[in-house]
Design an enzyme around this catalytic site. Sequence first.
Site, PDB file in Angstrom:
ATOM      1  N   ASN A 111      40.347  45.061 -42.732  1.00 55.13           N
ATOM      2  CA  ASN A 111      41.680  45.618 -42.976  1.00 55.13           C
ATOM      3  C   ASN A 111      41.664  46.323 -44.326  1.00 55.13           C
ATOM      4  O   ASN A 111      40.972  45.890 -45.253  1.00 55.13           O
ATOM      5  CB  ASN A 111      42.693  44.469 -43.020  1.00 55.13           C
ATOM      6  CG  ASN A 111      44.109  44.937 -43.294  1.00 55.13           C
ATOM      7  OD1 ASN A 111      44.578  45.920 -42.719  1.00 55.13           O
ATOM      8  ND2 ASN A 111      44.805  44.232 -44.180  1.00 55.13           N
ATOM      9  N   HIS A 113      44.145  47.167 -47.432  1.00 52.63           N
ATOM     10  CA  HIS A 113      45.417  46.676 -47.975  1.00 52.63           C
ATOM     11  C   HIS A 113      45.656  47.336 -49.336  1.00 52.63           C
ATOM     12  O   HIS A 113      44.756  47.358 -50.180  1.00 52.63           O
ATOM     13  CB  HIS A 113      45.357  45.153 -48.127  1.00 52.63           C
ATOM     14  CG  HIS A 113      46.629  44.577 -48.649  1.00 52.63           C
ATOM     15  ND1 HIS A 113      47.755  44.442 -47.859  1.00 52.63           N
ATOM     16  CD2 HIS A 113      46.965  44.114 -49.871  1.00 52.63           C
ATOM     17  CE1 HIS A 113      48.733  43.927 -48.588  1.00 52.63           C
ATOM     18  NE2 HIS A 113      48.283  43.715 -49.813  1.00 52.63           N
ATOM     19  N   SER A 140      42.240  47.327 -51.429  1.00 55.40           N
ATOM     20  CA  SER A 140      41.141  46.424 -51.079  1.00 55.40           C
ATOM     21  C   SER A 140      40.809  46.578 -49.597  1.00 55.40           C
ATOM     22  O   SER A 140      41.710  46.766 -48.775  1.00 55.40           O
ATOM     23  CB  SER A 140      41.550  44.956 -51.297  1.00 55.40           C
ATOM     24  OG  SER A 140      42.006  44.734 -52.607  1.00 55.40           O
ATOM     25  N   ASP A 149      46.179  38.755 -45.224  1.00 48.66           N
ATOM     26  CA  ASP A 149      45.608  39.475 -46.371  1.00 48.66           C
ATOM     27  C   ASP A 149      44.784  38.544 -47.269  1.00 48.66           C
ATOM     28  O   ASP A 149      44.655  38.788 -48.480  1.00 48.66           O
ATOM     29  CB  ASP A 149      46.699  40.179 -47.202  1.00 48.66           C
ATOM     30  CG  ASP A 149      47.468  41.217 -46.388  1.00 48.66           C
ATOM     31  OD1 ASP A 149      46.847  41.839 -45.506  1.00 48.66           O
ATOM     32  OD2 ASP A 149      48.667  41.400 -46.635  1.00 48.66           O
TER      33      ASP A 149
HETATM   34  C1  GRF Z   1      47.922  52.353 -46.158  1.00 43.91           C
HETATM   35  O1  GRF Z   1      48.515  52.374 -47.414  1.00 43.91           O
HETATM   36  C2  GRF Z   1      47.173  51.071 -45.960  1.00 43.91           C
HETATM   37  O2  GRF Z   1      46.621  50.567 -47.138  1.00 43.91           O
HETATM   38  C3  GRF Z   1      48.256  50.147 -45.471  1.00 43.91           C
HETATM   39  O3  GRF Z   1      49.077  50.936 -44.659  1.00 43.91           O
HETATM   40  C4  GRF Z   1      48.966  52.299 -45.058  1.00 43.91           C
HETATM   41  C5  GRF Z   1      48.558  53.066 -43.844  1.00 43.91           C
HETATM   42  O4  GRF Z   1      48.568  54.453 -44.062  1.00 43.91           O
HETATM   43  N1  GRF Z   1      47.679  48.988 -44.823  1.00 43.91           N
HETATM   44  P1  GRF Z   1      48.000  55.428 -42.952  1.00 43.91           P
HETATM   45  O5  GRF Z   1      48.771  55.143 -41.665  1.00 43.91           O
HETATM   46  O6  GRF Z   1      46.546  55.160 -42.787  1.00 43.91           O
HETATM   47  O7  GRF Z   1      48.283  56.805 -43.439  1.00 43.91           O
END
Ligand code: GRF
Length: 221
Positions: A111, A113, A140, A149
């Site tokens: 994932n 995050h 991360s 997370d």
């Molecule tokens: C990103 O900021 C990611 O870190 C978080 O959700 C957002 C997704 O953005 N988990 P995208 O849909 O990839 O543009």
Amino acid sequence: MPSTLLRIAVLASGRGSNFAALLAARANGQSPLEFVLVGSDKANAGALQLAKTAGIPTLVLDPRDYAERRDYDFALFERIAASKPDLLVLAGFMRIIDADALTPWVGRMINIHPSLLPKYRGLHTHRRALEAGDSEHGASVHYVTAELDGGPVIAQAALTIEPGDDENTLAARLLPLEHQLLPAVVALIASERLSLAADTIIFDGQVLRKPLRWHQGALIA
Ligand code: GRF
């Protein structure tokens, strides 16, 4: 370099810019990847449109069609398993996944995050970093475990919080770093340099004691 392509499934709920970064990494040959499925809980997710344009199979499962979250998660993971991915990437998948549904995937699911974990698990990470008066913030990539997370952190990219930053400016400066970090981690997995053994990350045959850092265009230990 392994002779086979890493089969990747992606789950995304939103605009899909991190998935777009993975697509670009495949296109420019950064990683030996094959996308086998892009799934979403939202029919209008940007990632689905990108996948369709790229000829990648898509899946939409609407949580409202399931009585319980757990039923949804098991149905979703059954469909993902049918596409036989080696790696499942959560790229902005905005749902908490049932622990029993995800447990078989531990070690094969990552994932991204938007915080320097273990700081700020969950939502509103930019706001929380600002409210805490932090001097730096970041993103991360971690292995997913049943703890939200909370799985082992593989790599991080950091930036300095400037005076005058707000949630929007921070998010806007962080996103391009996310787009470099995620493909870089996937490239390490695709080239078999990174794996999870129990709850320990193995990188180049050694136990990784602290997350890799994104520094001047490369991941460093
Ligand atoms: C990103 O900021 C990611 O870190 C978080 O959700 C957002 C997704 O953005 N988990 P995208 O849909 O990839 O543009």
